[in-house]
Design a protein around this motif. Structure first.
Motif, mmCIF file in Angstrom:
data_model
loop_
_atom_site.group_PDB
_atom_site.id
_atom_site.type_symbol
_atom_site.label_atom_id
_atom_site.label_comp_id
_atom_site.label_asym_id
_atom_site.label_seq_id
_atom_site.Cartn_x
_atom_site.Cartn_y
_atom_site.Cartn_z
ATOM 1 N N ARG A 228 -1.318 -1.301 -4.283
ATOM 2 C CA ARG A 228 -2.506 -0.492 -3.731
ATOM 3 C C ARG A 228 -2.146 0.954 -3.527
ATOM 4 O O ARG A 228 -1.381 0.961 -3.067
ATOM 5 N N VAL A 229 -2.992 1.706 -3.879
ATOM 6 C CA VAL A 229 -2.944 3.269 -3.989
ATOM 7 C C VAL A 229 -4.384 3.699 -3.189
ATOM 8 O O VAL A 229 -5.097 3.441 -3.537
ATOM 9 N N SER B 232 -5.483 7.232 -0.741
ATOM 10 C CA SER B 232 -5.598 8.486 -0.009
ATOM 11 C C SER B 232 -4.655 8.334 1.353
ATOM 12 O O SER B 232 -5.327 7.446 2.047
ATOM 13 N N THR C 228 0.793 -1.103 -0.025
ATOM 14 C CA THR C 228 0.016 -0.077 0.051
ATOM 15 C C THR C 228 0.828 1.287 0.024
ATOM 16 O O THR C 228 1.882 1.288 0.754
ATOM 17 N N LEU D 210 3.116 3.981 -10.332
ATOM 18 C CA LEU D 210 3.522 3.314 -9.222
ATOM 19 C C LEU D 210 3.238 1.539 -9.417
ATOM 20 O O LEU D 210 4.228 0.887 -9.122
ATOM 21 N N LYS E 173 -1.823 11.787 -6.148
ATOM 22 C CA LYS E 173 -2.276 10.504 -6.314
ATOM 23 C C LYS E 173 -2.496 10.104 -7.765
ATOM 24 O O LYS E 173 -2.179 9.024 -8.550
ATOM 25 N N LEU E 174 -3.513 10.781 -8.390
ATOM 26 C CA LEU E 174 -3.929 10.686 -9.846
ATOM 27 C C LEU E 174 -2.765 10.711 -10.620
ATOM 28 O O LEU E 174 -2.915 10.229 -11.772
ATOM 29 N N GLU F 143 -4.442 14.728 -3.250
ATOM 30 C CA GLU F 143 -5.239 13.561 -4.206
ATOM 31 C C GLU F 143 -4.626 13.832 -5.539
ATOM 32 O O GLU F 143 -4.722 12.789 -6.237
ATOM 33 N N ARG G 297 -0.439 7.266 -10.078
ATOM 34 C CA ARG G 297 -0.971 6.028 -9.881
ATOM 35 C C ARG G 297 -1.089 4.983 -11.022
ATOM 36 O O ARG G 297 -1.003 3.987 -10.999
ATOM 37 N N ASP G 298 -0.607 5.599 -12.144
ATOM 38 C CA ASP G 298 -0.423 4.613 -13.354
ATOM 39 C C ASP G 298 1.201 4.201 -13.620
ATOM 40 O O ASP G 298 1.400 3.541 -14.313
#
Length: 482
Positions: A446-447, A449, A423, A439, A432-433, A429, A436-437
């Motif tokens: 698992r990604v 917040s 994780t 990581l 994260k966006l 946020e 996330r592609d």
């Protein structure tokens, strides 16, 4: 309700029966030491070796006389009986877990109190529908192929062994729900650090409806891992189709020796988790305090006993003198947030890892390289690296100890994760966006917040696999066009 799971007060030994397809076996003959000094008595698994596995797979047909809604209702009824203050079996499990588990009584109590929620119909229905598709569990689903054939597909349950982890009691409940929902025949091997929770769940089930098909396809027992005389006869394709194993590196490597054609191994390997915090955390004092509070939860939930707990946090504070000062300030705030978490979420660890304590004390005076907040009273600690690398003992971080690492760019953090990373909690946020592609290419599974690492759901994949789908056998009925 009269409990058979009682502690013998004069010897401090718990009695743990074998539960075998609705049958209660209490001829206690073997004594085992649980972790942290707990002891328990259990019948010999070898004595019942010929009865443990399902000798005739066609006996699973009674599970298919039940609709999925009937199974969900049965599990909900079971959940209604899992109220800690009313269930003597769970009370005994809690009492033993207080001795054997790495969790403190306060955290354990909260965990046991939340068990009924896992059995709520909406949670189970969502899990089965989102991860498998209830129509595939209930019927043959036709699919028209490009060559004109019609293929009907159905998901069937398997004969399974669950080698469950004992770091958190919810593992036992989740394993039971997954098995029942997929119509599996399930044998649960108890862990030494939680040797009673799964027993309590299934004994409650036996008391509720001893002749129910679900009850008759659940067994639970303890044997010491490494008993090759017993296991070589047990782990055979005529007995077992799927092994679902939680555990450390050595236990997973050990169980792999029994793999052969006809046996599928589904593993939840040992993982570590981390956090990535962008520069936006430092935009104002209120944001910094909010980020610290959320980060503290990701570190402290379950007292950092779970794979999802953050152990290293990469923070985009910068590595200049001003940047390091910002990170040290954040470290102080994070430490305060960590030690002030409510006791139902986190407490000082029951046992502080002595090797880790020596590691911390060994660098405490190296102010040029590390600043340490806390750790003197075994309450947990925040280690702030003064350069862009984690401590060389980062693989041992536990007992509510986290390492903050300053970075200038997020790329440094990305290059620090790998296939052992489960994780990653991220703030803000928008960051994260953005990543996330990327990581998953490094191995992240698992990604989330930041602050929500412990907010896991049974209705999601786990460790980058679909365990529910893999627990099933996907059978095709193919109709060709003449």
């Amino acid at each position: 309700m009269q409990s058979t799971l009682v502690k013998t007060m004069d010897t401090e030994v718990f009695e743990i029966p074998i539960l075998l397809r609705g049958k209660l076996i209490k001829d206690y003959s073997e004594t085992f030491g649980g972790r942290n000094g707990a002891k328990f008595l259990t019948p010999s698994a070898k004595k019942y070796a010929n009865q443990i596995s399902l000798s005739d797979p066609s006996k699973m047909k009674d599970l298919y006389d039940l609709s999925i809604e009937e199974i969900i209702t049965f599990l909900h009824d079971l959940g209604q009986r899992l109220i800690l203050k009313e269930n003597e079996y769970l009370q005994a499990a809690y009492e033993l877990a207080c001795q054997a588990s790495g969790l403190t009584p306060e955290v354990l109590h909260t965990t046991y109190q939340t068990l009924p929620m896992l059995f709520h119909p909406s949670n189970i229905r969502e899990m089965l529908d989102k991860r498998i598709g209830i129509e595939y569990l209930e019927s043959w689903v036709p699919t028209k192929m490009e060559d004109g054939r019609t293929i009907a597909i159905r998901a069937f349950g398997s004969r399974t062994v669950h080698i469950i982890a004992g770091n958190v009691p919810t593992v036992s409940a989740a394993s039971l729900i997954r098995s029942c929902g997929t119509r599996c025949d399930a044998i649960f091997k108890l862990p030494s650090n939680d040797p009673l929770t799964a027993t309590a769940l299934i004994q409650t089930m036996m008391e509720m409806e001893p002749q129910h098909p679900i009850t008759k396809h659940c067994s639970v027992l303890y044997w010491r891992g490494g008993d090759t005389h017993f296991e070589e006869k047990f782990y055979r394709p005529e007995n077992i189709e799927k092994i679902i194993a939680w555990g450390g590196f050595n236990s997973i490597k050990y169980i792999s020796r029994y793999l052969q054609p006809g046996i599928d191994l589904i593993t939840f390997d040992p993982k570590i988790s981390t956090s990535i915090i962008g520069r936006d955390a430092f935009q104002d004092d209120q944001t910094l305090y909010t980020v610290a509070q959320r980060a503290a939860i990701d570190v402290g939930a379950f007292n950092q006993e779970a794979c999802l707990n953050s152990r290293i946090m990469y923070v985009q504070s910068g590595t200049t003198e001003d940047g390091i000062e910002r990170l040290n300030t954040f470290g102080k705030i994070l430490y305060s947030a960590l030690v002030n978490l409510p006791s139902h979420v986190s407490t000082p660890p029951k046992i502080f890892n002595e090797t880790l304590k020596d590691d911390i004390e060994g660098i405490r005076l190296d102010d040029d390289f590390y600043h340490i907040y806390g750790g003197k009273s075994n309450e947990g600690a925040v280690i702030v690296s003064q350069f862009d690398e984690p401590v060389d003992f980062s693989h041992r971080l536990c007992s509510r100890v986290v390492n903050l690492v300053p970075v200038d760019t997020i790329d440094t953090a990305l290059q620090s994760v790998n296939s052992y990373t489960q994780t990653v909690g991220i703030f803000p946020e928008s960051l994260k966006l953005q990543i996330r592609d990327i990581l998953p290419l490094y191995g992240v599974q698992r990604v989330v917040s930041l602050g929500f690492a412990a907010n896991a759901s049974m209705a999601t994949p786990q460790d980058a696999i679909e365990p529910l789908r893999r627990m099933c056998k996907w059978i095709t009925d193919e109709k060709s066009v003449l």
